[in-house]
Each structure stands twice: as C-alpha cells, then as structure tokens.
Motif scaffolding. Structure first.
Motif, mmCIF file in Angstrom:
data_model
loop_
_atom_site.group_PDB
_atom_site.id
_atom_site.type_symbol
_atom_site.label_atom_id
_atom_site.label_comp_id
_atom_site.label_asym_id
_atom_site.label_seq_id
_atom_site.Cartn_x
_atom_site.Cartn_y
_atom_site.Cartn_z
ATOM 1 N N ALA A 97 0.849 -1.190 0.000
ATOM 2 C CA ALA A 97 0.000 0.000 0.000
ATOM 3 C C ALA A 97 0.884 1.238 0.000
ATOM 4 C CB ALA A 97 -0.928 0.009 1.219
ATOM 5 N N ALA A 98 0.380 2.298 -0.619
ATOM 6 C CA ALA A 98 1.066 3.594 -0.640
ATOM 7 C C ALA A 98 0.114 4.655 -0.102
ATOM 8 C CB ALA A 98 1.511 3.948 -2.058
ATOM 9 N N ASP A 100 -0.183 7.749 -1.121
ATOM 10 C CA ASP A 100 -0.732 8.539 -2.225
ATOM 11 C C ASP A 100 -0.739 7.658 -3.473
ATOM 12 O OD1 ASP A 100 -1.402 10.299 -4.200
ATOM 13 O OD2 ASP A 100 0.095 11.820 -3.689
ATOM 14 N N THR A 101 -1.881 7.072 -3.766
ATOM 15 C CA THR A 101 -1.972 6.167 -4.916
ATOM 16 C C THR A 101 -2.403 6.876 -6.193
ATOM 17 O OG1 THR A 101 -4.249 5.618 -4.271
ATOM 18 C CG2 THR A 101 -2.491 4.172 -3.465
ATOM 19 N N SER A 102 -2.856 8.126 -6.078
ATOM 20 C CA SER A 102 -3.302 8.842 -7.272
ATOM 21 C C SER A 102 -2.147 9.480 -8.025
ATOM 22 C CB SER A 102 -4.333 9.915 -6.888
ATOM 23 O OG SER A 102 -3.753 10.877 -6.020
ATOM 24 N N TRP A 104 1.258 8.458 -7.419
ATOM 25 C CA TRP A 104 2.415 7.556 -7.391
ATOM 26 C C TRP A 104 2.031 6.224 -8.014
ATOM 27 C CZ3 TRP A 104 7.407 8.362 -5.324
ATOM 28 C CH2 TRP A 104 7.587 9.604 -4.715
ATOM 29 N N THR A 132 5.474 10.413 -0.272
ATOM 30 C CA THR A 132 4.508 9.437 0.226
ATOM 31 C C THR A 132 5.266 8.347 0.970
ATOM 32 O OG1 THR A 132 2.579 8.095 -0.369
ATOM 33 C CG2 THR A 132 4.515 7.874 -1.776
ATOM 34 N N ILE A 134 5.404 3.990 1.568
ATOM 35 C CA ILE A 134 5.016 2.712 0.970
ATOM 36 C C ILE A 134 5.242 1.627 2.019
ATOM 37 C CG2 ILE A 134 5.440 1.068 -0.894
ATOM 38 C CD1 ILE A 134 6.654 3.431 -2.482
#
Length: 283
Positions: A97-98, A100-102, A104, A132, A134
């Motif tokens: 999971a990260a 900021d997925t939008s 990165w 961010t 991870i």
C-alpha cells in the motif's frame, strides 16, 4: 538583603525539581517547563528510525540497507525514471500500500532468477515535489519506505537489504563432511578489517566466517557471480558468520561506492570460468 538570600535559597531548592520535571518520562507542564507535544514525539521517533543513503552502502547504483524492524528507508524518485525496490529471493508479498496512490505508481513484478523467483516493486511519481510512504508486507517481514520525488535527473535506481537478524537459522549438518577448500583474496582496494577468516560448506549451504572483532553491521553484502553477472545473495547472520542457502562457485564481498573494496571467494573444486569466445581466427 534577607529577601535576596531567601530567593537564592528557593532557587536552589527548586532547580533539581525543574530538571527532574524536564527529564521524567511523564512530563508535567509548568510555567518553567514545556512538555513536547505528541506530534513532536512522533517526529523525533521517526527521525531516529530513518535510514538514509551513505557512500559505503552502495554497490554500483544499488543502495543496500541493513534491515531492521521498524526502520524507515528513504527512496528518492523521479517522474522520468523508474526506481526499483528489490526484495529477498523467494520472499512473497502479501500486501502492499502507498499513502498517495493517485500521484504515485507502485507496481509489484516477479522476475526470473536461477534459484528462487524474486519480487521487485517499481516506483514512479507523476511530478517532482511529492512525498509518500510505501508499506510492503511479505511472508517474512514488513518494509517501511519513505519515497520523495526530488528531481528528474537524480533518483534512487535501486534499493535492497541485507538481513542481520537470523530468523530461520540452519546449522551445518553434523553428519555431512565440511568443505573448507575456498580461496579468499582481495582483488581491489586495501586489505579490509572484515576479510573473512574462512569459508566452508556442508554440501548444501555455504558459510562465510569473519574475524571475532567484526560485528554484524560491518559485514559487507555478498554477490554471487553467475554467467549473467553479479547477483545479490540471500544471506543470514549467525553470530560472526553469513550463511548462504546454497553452494557458490564464485562470489564477491563488496563495500563502498566510489572506490569499493572487493574480496573474491572461489570454491576450490569450482569449474573453470568460461572465457569469452574470440571472434574470427588466425590466418
């Protein structure tokens, strides 16, 4: 005069109490004492746990961190390049999971290897100035990575780990004869203090034994030399020994970035190295 003397005595009496209030675990705020806020405590703990790149920990463009549970590992990314997070051979990701997925891209990929399949994680931001975290959970451990997008030209090409905690130690087989026929020599740089004292195997696994004064944190990463090139070996620490869960014909211990010290290890009965074929022939 008596009033001044009384104030001095009072200050001497209160000063140890103020120092105690400042150093006690349970801080009590007063007019003279400011207690740290929970956010300041968290920030201080994160700073202490953060692992940053160092010249000595590089092998070519690969930053090699010593793994420690709870540590934060820095990765510097670029919107025009791909950064690689390299896990231990055979390690299986159970969750990733990260924050900021939008903005990165964080992608899991399995690559082919001679012994075990190896999982890598590809990281890429959309623009500079982003940050961010991870979290990579595997069947063996949890990695906490802090990724920062700093520029288009400078970035972390690859990060990997050595594993100083031996969670699945396997001792040499008592019934199997040990083979100590290994050659150890320094091929680049000065003679290091961590030069192995001996190398041996039990027919299945290989151990590299260091002098008594060498601590686990000083042990260099091990690269197994294959026809395809050098591969970072899966090692575990047993006191002052590194264990490799297979036999090796040739390997190198490398430490340093700009002018690395390289120590080569060769098994005595290893087959000769194939020489590159010469194009053409004599006339």
């Amino acid at each position: 005069m008596s009033r001044v003397l009384s104030l001095c005595v009072l200050a001497l009496v209160l000063s140890p109490l103020l120092v105690h209030a400042q150093t006690a675990d349970a801080c009590t705020p007063t007019r003279q004492v400011r207690c740290p806020t929970p956010i300041e405590i968290v920030s201080s703990a994160n700073d202490a746990a953060r692992q940053r790149p160092s010249f000595e920990a590089f092998s070519a463009a690969r930053q090699i961190y010593p793994y420690e549970p709870g540590a934060l590992y820095e990765l510097y990314a670029s919107p025009t390049h791909i950064s690689v997070i390299l896990l231990e051979p055979g390690e299986i990701i159970t969750g990733i999971a990260a924050g900021d997925t939008s903005r990165w891209m964080v992608t899991e990929v399995e690559v082919e290897a001679q012994q075990d399949p190896r999982t890598i994680v590809l990281v890429k931001p959309q623009s500079v100035g982003l940050a961010t975290n991870i979290v990579i959970a595997t069947d063996r451990r949890t990695y906490l990575v802090e990724a920062r997008a700093i520029s288009e030209a400078r970035y972390s090409a690859e990060i990997a780990w050595t594993y100083p905690s031996l969670d699945r130690l396997v001792a040499p087989q008592a019934s199997a004869p040990l083979n100590f026929e290994y050659r150890i020599r320094t091929v680049r740089g000065a003679l290091p203090r961590w030069l192995p004292a001996r190398v041996f195997d039990d027919g299945r696994r290989t151990w590299i034994e260091f002098p008594p004064e060498v601590e686990a944190a000083d042990m260099p990463p091990v690269f197994v030399i294959t026809p395809e090139g050098a591969e970072l070996a899966n090692t575990r620490v047993d006191g002052r020994r590194l264990m490799i869960d297979r036999l090796i014909d040739r390997a190198e211990l490398r430490l340093g970035a700009r002018a690395p010290i390289i120590v080569r290890i060769e098994r005595g009965d290893a087959p000769p190295r194939a020489r590159p074929r010469r194009m053409g022939g004599r006339r």
